[in-house]
Design a protein around this motif. Structure first.
Motif, short mmCIF file in Angstrom:
data_model
loop_
_atom_site.label_atom_id
_atom_site.label_comp_id
_atom_site.label_asym_id
_atom_site.label_seq_id
_atom_site.Cartn_x
_atom_site.Cartn_y
_atom_site.Cartn_z
N ALA A 4 0.85 -1.20 0.00
CA ALA A 4 0.00 0.00 0.00
C ALA A 4 0.88 1.24 0.00
N GLY A 5 0.60 2.15 -0.93
CA GLY A 5 1.35 3.39 -1.04
C GLY A 5 2.52 3.34 -2.00
N ASP A 6 2.93 2.14 -2.44
CA ASP A 6 4.06 2.05 -3.37
C ASP A 6 3.67 2.37 -4.81
N PHE A 7 2.40 2.31 -5.13
CA PHE A 7 1.92 2.67 -6.47
C PHE A 7 1.01 3.88 -6.29
N ARG A 8 1.34 4.94 -6.95
CA ARG A 8 0.56 6.17 -6.81
C ARG A 8 -0.66 6.13 -7.71
N VAL A 9 -1.82 6.30 -7.09
CA VAL A 9 -3.06 6.39 -7.85
C VAL A 9 -3.50 7.86 -7.86
N GLY A 10 -4.27 8.20 -8.87
CA GLY A 10 -4.74 9.58 -9.00
C GLY A 10 -6.13 9.60 -9.59
#
Length: 126
Positions: free
Chosen positions: A44-50
């Motif tokens: 969780a948090g290692d891939f940035r979603v937008g």
């Protein structure tokens, strides 16, 4: 209410093992060819979603996102996350285990589509 994303028992077992090793996890389903269309599991948090990412739901305690363009293609289907032997390429945390997550799908029934439409569109990442 039908879920937009589900997980098989076998995949949930693998996910539990991975969570014990890596802590909280999340998924992102992108579009693309080959392994670029595989569901990827990250700490969780290692891939940035937008805002271009749609939150489909949660499986086994992990948020599951899909790219907005891919969601438009797959909005009429339920995604079912499974695990199979073999290694995909990429940075998904299951790769060292000799397995890879795989997306299966089924088309929603008319009744399910009505339920989903009544609930409104899924949320986007911030």
């Amino acid at each position: 209410m039908v879920n937009r994303v589900e997980i098989t028992n076998k995949a949930a077992e693998m996910l539990a093992r991975l969570k014990s090793q890596h802590g909280a996890l999340m998924f992102h389903q992108s579009g693309g060819c080959c392994d670029g269309s595989s569901p990827m599991c990250y700490p969780a948090g290692d891939f940035r979603v937008g805002p271009q990412d749609v939150l489909l739901g949660e499986i086994a305690g992990c948020q599951f996102y899909i790219g907005a363009a891919q969601f438009e293609y797959w909005r009429h289907t339920q995604l079912i996350i499974d695990v199979v032997p073999g290694r995909g390429s990429g940075f998904s945390v299951e790769a060292p285990e000799g397995v890879r997550f795989l997306t299966r799908s089924r088309v929603f029934t008319d009744e399910e589509v009505s339920q989903l439409e009544a609930a409104g569109p899924p949320s986007r990442a911030a």
